[in-house]
Design an enzyme around this catalytic site. Structure first.
Site, PDB file in Angstrom:
ATOM      1  N   TRP A  69       0.830  -1.216   0.000  1.00 36.51           N
ATOM      2  CA  TRP A  69       0.000   0.000   0.000  1.00 36.51           C
ATOM      3  C   TRP A  69       0.857   1.256   0.000  1.00 36.51           C
ATOM      4  O   TRP A  69       0.370   2.359  -0.241  1.00 36.51           O
ATOM      5  CB  TRP A  69      -0.962   0.020   1.184  1.00 36.51           C
ATOM      6  CG  TRP A  69      -0.312   0.180   2.540  1.00 36.51           C
ATOM      7  CD1 TRP A  69       0.481  -0.725   3.174  1.00 36.51           C
ATOM      8  CD2 TRP A  69      -0.430   1.300   3.429  1.00 36.51           C
ATOM      9  NE1 TRP A  69       0.878  -0.244   4.404  1.00 36.51           N
ATOM     10  CE2 TRP A  69       0.333   0.999   4.591  1.00 36.51           C
ATOM     11  CE3 TRP A  69      -1.093   2.522   3.373  1.00 36.51           C
ATOM     12  CZ2 TRP A  69       0.440   1.875   5.672  1.00 36.51           C
ATOM     13  CZ3 TRP A  69      -0.980   3.389   4.462  1.00 36.51           C
ATOM     14  CH2 TRP A  69      -0.217   3.063   5.589  1.00 36.51           C
ATOM     15  N   ASP A  70       2.159   1.093   0.220  1.00 36.76           N
ATOM     16  CA  ASP A  70       3.091   2.219   0.148  1.00 36.76           C
ATOM     17  C   ASP A  70       2.878   3.029  -1.129  1.00 36.76           C
ATOM     18  O   ASP A  70       2.980   4.248  -1.144  1.00 36.76           O
ATOM     19  CB  ASP A  70       4.543   1.720   0.126  1.00 36.76           C
ATOM     20  CG  ASP A  70       4.893   0.827   1.303  1.00 36.76           C
ATOM     21  OD1 ASP A  70       3.982   0.142   1.826  1.00 36.76           O
ATOM     22  OD2 ASP A  70       6.065   0.791   1.685  1.00 36.76           O
ATOM     23  N   LYS A 101       4.025   2.086  15.811  1.00 35.98           N
ATOM     24  CA  LYS A 101       5.098   1.890  14.838  1.00 35.98           C
ATOM     25  C   LYS A 101       5.156   3.053  13.845  1.00 35.98           C
ATOM     26  O   LYS A 101       6.218   3.568  13.539  1.00 35.98           O
ATOM     27  CB  LYS A 101       4.866   0.577  14.090  1.00 35.98           C
ATOM     28  CG  LYS A 101       5.949   0.197  13.110  1.00 35.98           C
ATOM     29  CD  LYS A 101       5.553  -1.077  12.376  1.00 35.98           C
ATOM     30  CE  LYS A 101       6.604  -1.479  11.356  1.00 35.98           C
ATOM     31  NZ  LYS A 101       6.112  -2.567  10.472  1.00 35.98           N
ATOM     32  N   GLN A 102       4.014   3.432  13.344  1.00 30.51           N
ATOM     33  CA  GLN A 102       3.933   4.578  12.432  1.00 30.51           C
ATOM     34  C   GLN A 102       2.551   5.205  12.582  1.00 30.51           C
ATOM     35  O   GLN A 102       1.645   4.562  13.097  1.00 30.51           O
ATOM     36  CB  GLN A 102       4.155   4.154  10.993  1.00 30.51           C
ATOM     37  CG  GLN A 102       3.003   3.339  10.389  1.00 30.51           C
ATOM     38  CD  GLN A 102       3.327   2.842   8.996  1.00 30.51           C
ATOM     39  OE1 GLN A 102       3.918   1.784   8.827  1.00 30.51           O
ATOM     40  NE2 GLN A 102       2.931   3.604   7.990  1.00 30.51           N
ATOM     41  N   GLU A 147       1.326  -1.417  12.865  1.00 30.91           N
ATOM     42  CA  GLU A 147       1.354  -2.882  12.957  1.00 30.91           C
ATOM     43  C   GLU A 147       1.826  -3.376  14.321  1.00 30.91           C
ATOM     44  O   GLU A 147       1.987  -4.577  14.531  1.00 30.91           O
ATOM     45  CB  GLU A 147       2.229  -3.453  11.840  1.00 30.91           C
ATOM     46  CG  GLU A 147       1.616  -3.232  10.465  1.00 30.91           C
ATOM     47  CD  GLU A 147       2.559  -3.569   9.318  1.00 30.91           C
ATOM     48  OE1 GLU A 147       3.798  -3.544   9.541  1.00 30.91           O
ATOM     49  OE2 GLU A 147       2.075  -3.855   8.209  1.00 30.91           O
TER      50      GLU A 147
END
Lengths: 750, 750
Positions: free
Chosen positions: B357-358, B591-592, B486
């Site tokens: 999905w990046d 994580k992000q 995640e």
């Protein structure tokens, strides 16, 4: 429903030649003696579909595991039971033609497992080498001599001319696991030898990358027969002896094979193993086959005297309960505290001989009733002896204390699903509970006040580190767990897990008040630590819904689409075969009792209303897709006087394998689930409970039964309970007088 | 911090011989042209530690995946990029001694990647075969001719005697993946041939058990040199030509190798591949090396004209942004709608060339600004063309509509972690959002009203089936998901996912009002279906905490122990290297950006207070252990006028690989994260937004910079934005006049 075997009280037997169900028959005719076991495969070989499985207690291999992207704390290997060297092999030729029932369809076929004598026999007539020949095979795995497997073969020439019969007695290391990843073999042969009527092989499990123990095994077989030894077999992977006889018309010959197995689990090195093999064989050579068989059946007779359950008016149920106890005892009878009870015992590869929480949660409550306390005590010692592994498992997660593995052979976690291995931690509480259960049942405090207090302390240290304090809720919580209901993964505050964590801390604090000073000294539990445990006990979060009057399986559970199983289409069931894992996880459906498992554990701590409300809420959402599920529901249904439901649940567990309910018995038997029928009868129908050191019963008689009777050990006594239309009869078979409670009335047994 | 390469505006260059960082250097000097790419490994071979990686766009292998116990809906295989036949090999001998810098330490070493010319050169002097020899290697992968790789070698004898130089030009299929499970090879050689100065090999990827496409590839190399051809090489896995020359003292020789690659992705069969190879080579044989190189650098010059970012006063930042754009363009420039942007592009095995999905979330917003719309449109077409795979992924879960894969080569999910593959479904919303993003930016509705409406409709059908209605809450919910963060797996009601699901349904309903009748006819969305979608939109549950004034990442998140990252010990970080997965999952650490990712997507829909409260709550809990994290935080910090924090976050992303921040660049470059520095500068520092078809800017100048300047494409124009101490200068480089908004003021660009 199509039955593979006839219904008979003491036999698993059929006269139907049924190659379509060969694997099913092999599973159901498995034999074992805790030290080793095997499926009922054919010693002469079979070129059709078969699973030739022969397994050795405590012998396993650490397989490489790849779980997507390996992360810290994942188990490093996947432990698997490995198919052992096939030392019972007996290829047969008549006039040069190989006997192979995949090619010569037999007549007068009879396959019979005698559960009373623990003996497997198989007889048939086949046309081989142009002549009609009658074969009869007998097989037993000795309960008297753990290393011994006995086989006897008779061959009768039914033709009108002489026939040349050849029998080879082989030890064959060319075996594989069906679940091998790259069709690899797990055995390296070390040495082979033949001498007179003896053949010997030593082998070692292949190297592994994880530095775990490699197992050296040795097998020696000796043959007694009227046949002439004409040749020996010696290849890289096989050793054996070849016998031949010209069998005149109408004549019969006999061929006996005695095999012994010894391994590095008991002996230092190959040399010691070989010495022991020779010692055993020469001893056994003196005995005759029937005596060896008798010693074995005597041992079984003793087991049955202590444990037999008689059911009148329901032959299926009678056969079911005996089959369950037979297979359970074949898997484990407490002779070796390094061994345990694999969910499939020695009957298949899947789950293999690894140890699960099934032992503490389902098997121990049965062994306490049907066998000497020493059997259960050995199961407790097993965990004590694996404490070091449990420390490692906890450290791998960055946690203090002991985390017992979900799946193990040596104490180290060896399964490869993160949502199970470091999330299904209720097992740690179940193992603590088993200590309480043993102590409560036997009255023997010698374990809990010594080894047990160590196990409890280290488990408590794990719980105290694993919980976190939620500022927002002002409670201690357990995030990221999986309960017994594996259809909900990685949830927060699973009620059952939180309850067991809280209970373990409470119980440990109690036990610590009783241990001797030197034990306390060794445990090093400071007052601060105790105070902290008490604080967790006092402030543990136990999700509950007051409106519904139920305990909540886990946070968020009540947000699901709570449609009962009865509203699902038949085509949806079983879910694990018809739905994606994604759909199952999102659904409200329960694989096996979860909240109800906790209510069973502490059944006397809840009001009838609490029990009823939870049962009525959760049971309709339960799909019972774990073979462990039905028995607990049967007991609770009985406790709630839902007798028909109790019986229906019992029937699901009693003949699970005999009737192949879950359609997966081909893979092997559900050994640990076989405890279910005994639990349902004794704790369910008979309402057996232990309350303040006293036995309690509150029996009912299932409608379709005339009577049932079971024997139960309790604190040095054997008690016989008979329930029939006239009520309940309690008899003290052996031991000191005892007072029990029957339906609220005190009864003195003399 | 130790730098592997010098800081230079257009070069990644070093004069240090640094074998300890060989792999790092190889990663950073990777070249690619979308059709293929390679790490900067040495063509002459290197016996020390190296990762010789050469990868072909769209060529992959479906590897067996074992995820514990396979369950319904798990992906059947794990797709991996495979190391290609090494066709650039050039072993060199001097007086019989092999050139191998692991053995002969070089002097005057220089390794240089010229980002402007997209060319890699390496020169050094070494003592080989008893004489000092100077070597110079040049390498480029043509941006003008997608099949072409050019290499030029010069060898100069610095000794005082003649030396015999031998150069072999090889095509070598004896390559492996480091991540191969059993050290297997992935190529079967089909044919090899040599003729004059040409060598040719065809090979096919080995069989697989999943029936996916096997790739036939062909390579042909031609050599131009003054050297004498003395031999040919033809083994099972190698083909090539051997050249020799007696090089007198002080003399120099030149050796050119041109290699072309063609595959079954473009040609029907081996024969067609070989024809094409011959056609290409004979064409290229006519051209001289410098002309081929020039055509390549011209193409790059054009790319830079459209996209270059100039930063004055900060050489590190200048080098960083150019390196990022260079590697991004080397991975993908929109020439082939069957290809996409692998997170590590052609620079390593891990993540490989698979699509994530990046692309939609991070790369498309950049390509929209730096390249022609056609580039982004091809990325949208890629998903449209893989709709069939997306149907399969949804069906595998028992769901309607389209579920785009988390990881794929062909549209079918091919990763092997259930918590990612069928739980991290926000990707489906990101793919829908990219359609909106493209349309909003380019004003081109041709995609959204045709292919796009189909994609949106099928994604909406997935969402409508994946949600469930919670009676208890009276809301639609999404259970069992994983968000962009995640570090929280299998949660319920991830705010970001729920928001995107709701938004997709809303946007699809809008689009459906605009599509042509025949398109609508084809989509078959009934009024009932629309009404149901609208109902979900209206009643979607979006967790929010009014007390804290924040959106809640997922149910239960606020029950965690919410201690900020600043209170962790340094030894804890990075968590993914120091903590168990168990501990990470239970922690509150992010994580992000997750909630913040959603706020970035819809940044104009939230009040400054909402943005500030969420940023101030979540950023302190964020460990930024995804390379995609920092850029989004930089943009939001800029939006909130936290300029220092915006710059700090920018610095983490700008030189992530050049300075090996995450200490994992040896595995390859973080290609998709390289979008981050451009996003931070343009959307962050310059505050670029699109609002009702108009460009908006609200720039600030980072303290340590003198100025920055970037060029941006927008609806047929190229606009140059220059920000310095005097303010912001906007210039229309090409295209029609345009009105933009600068700090709230309307500016007309002519």
């Amino acid at each position: 429903m199509k039955r593979t075997f006839e219904v008979a009280p003491w036999h698993v037997t059929t006269t139907q030649w049924d190659p379509e169900n060969k694997r099913l028959q092999e599973s159901m005719t498995s034999l074992g003696n805790e030290n080793l076991g095997m499926r009922g495969f054919y010693e002469e070989g079979y070129s059709g579909d078969t699973l030739e499985g022969l397994y050795l207690g405590g012998v396993w291999y650490p397989d490489k595991t790849r779980v997507g992207w390996w992360k810290n704390g994942y188990p490093k290997y996947f432990g698997k039971v490995i198919n052992a060297v096939n030392f019972i092999k007996l290829p047969i030729k008549v006039n040069g033609e190989q006997l192979d029932l995949a090619k010569q369809t037999p007549s007068d076929f009879k396959l019979d497992l005698d559960m009373q004598a623990a003996k497997l026999t198989r007889s048939f007539t086949a046309e081989v080498g142009g002549t009609q020949v009658e074969f009869n095979f007998e097989r037993f795995i000795s309960a008297a001599t753990k290393e011994l497997v006995g086989q006897r073969l008779t061959v009768k020439n039914l033709g009108d001319q002489a026939a040349e019969v050849e029998v080879s007695s082989l030890i064959d290391a060319d075996v594989r696991n069906e679940d091998a990843n790259y069709d690899e073999q797990f055995w390296n042969v070390l040495n082979t030898a033949t001498e007179d009527n003896h053949a010997l092989m030593t082998a070692i499990t292949k190297e592994n990358n994880f530095g775990t123990e490699r197992f050296t095994v040795g097998f020696e077989s000796s043959v007694k027969t009227s046949m002439d030894q004409v040749d020996t077999v010696k290849t890289e992977q096989q050793v054996g002896l070849v016998y031949r006889q010209n069998l005149s018309a109408g004549a019969e010959l006999t061929f006996e094979k005695r095999s012994v197995f010894v391994s590095s689990r008991d002996f230092a090195d190959e040399e010691a193993i070989v010495d022991r093999l020779h010692g055993l064989t020469s001893e056994l050579d003196q005995a005759n086959f029937d005596d060896l068989l008798a010693a074995h059946t005597d041992e079984w007779a003793d087991r049955w005297t202590k444990s037999d359950v008689k059911i009148a008016g329901d032959d299926e149920a009678q056969q079911g309960i005996r089959f369950n106890l037979f297979q359970l005892f074949s898997t484990y009878y407490g002779n070796d505290s390094r061994l345990n009870i694999g969910p499939k015992g020695f009957t298949g590869e899947k789950y293999g001989g690894a140890t699960y929480w099934d032992t503490e949660a389902f098997a121990i409550p049965v062994y306490l009733g049907v066998a000497d306390p020493a059997v259960t005590r050995n199961l407790l010692m097993y965990r004590y002896n694996q404490l070091d592994g449990a420390f490692v498992n906890a450290q791998e997660q960055g946690l203090k204390g002991a985390l017992y593995p979900m799946v193990t052979f040596n104490g180290i976690e060896c399964h490869n699903e993160w949502e199970i291995t470091f999330e299904e931690i209720h097992r740690n509480g179940d193992i603590a509970f088993a200590i309480y259960n043993y102590t409560r049942y036997t009255g023997d405090k010698s374990y809990v006040l010594h080894e047990g207090s160590k196990v409890l302390t280290e488990i408590s240290r794990f719980w105290a580190d694993r919980v976190h304090y939620s500022q927002r809720a002002g409670k201690y919580m357990l995030a990221g767990v999986t309960g017994p209901d594996e259809y909900q993964n990685n949830v927060d505050n699973n009620w059952y897990t939180n309850l067991l964590a809280q209970w373990t801390l409470k119980y440990t604090l109690e036990v610590l008040t009783e241990v001797d000073p030197e034990v306390a000294q060794d445990l090093q539990v400071s007052d601060e630590e105790k105070a902290h445990w008490q604080e967790i006990v006092d402030q543990m979060y136990l999700p509950e819904d007051h409106e519904l009057g139920i305990f909540v399986e886990n946070d968020g559970f009540l947000n699901k689409d709570l449609k009962p199983v009865s509203e699902l289409a038949d085509s949806d069931l079983p879910l694990n075969q018809n739905w994606s894992w994604d759909k199952i996880l999102r659904s409200p459906y329960i694989k096996q009792g979860d909240v109800l498992q906790g209510i069973w554990d502490f059944i006397d701590d809840f009001t009838p209303e609490q029990k009823a409300k939870n049962f009525d809420f959760y049971e309709p959402l339960t799909v019972h897709e774990s073979s462990l599920s039905a028995s607990i529901h049967s007991i609770l249904a009985a406790d709630l006087h839902k007798e028909d439901q109790a019986v229906e649940m019992y029937e699901r567990t009693s003949r699970l394998d005999l009737d192949n309910y879950n359609n997966d018995t081909v893979d092997g038997l559900h050994i640990t689930s076989m405890t279910g029928s005994w639990l349902a009868i004794v704790q369910g129908f008979a309402g057996m409970r232990i309350r303040n050191d006293q036995l309690h019963y509150a029996p009912f008689l299932p409608k379709k039964w005339d009577s049932y009777q079971f024997r139960q050990q309790f604190r040095g006594r054997v008690i016989e309970v008979t329930v029939d239309a006239n009520g309940t009869k309690l008899e003290l078979i052996s031991g000191e007088p005892l007072t029990v409670d029957l339906d609220g009335q005190t009864v003195d047994l003399k």
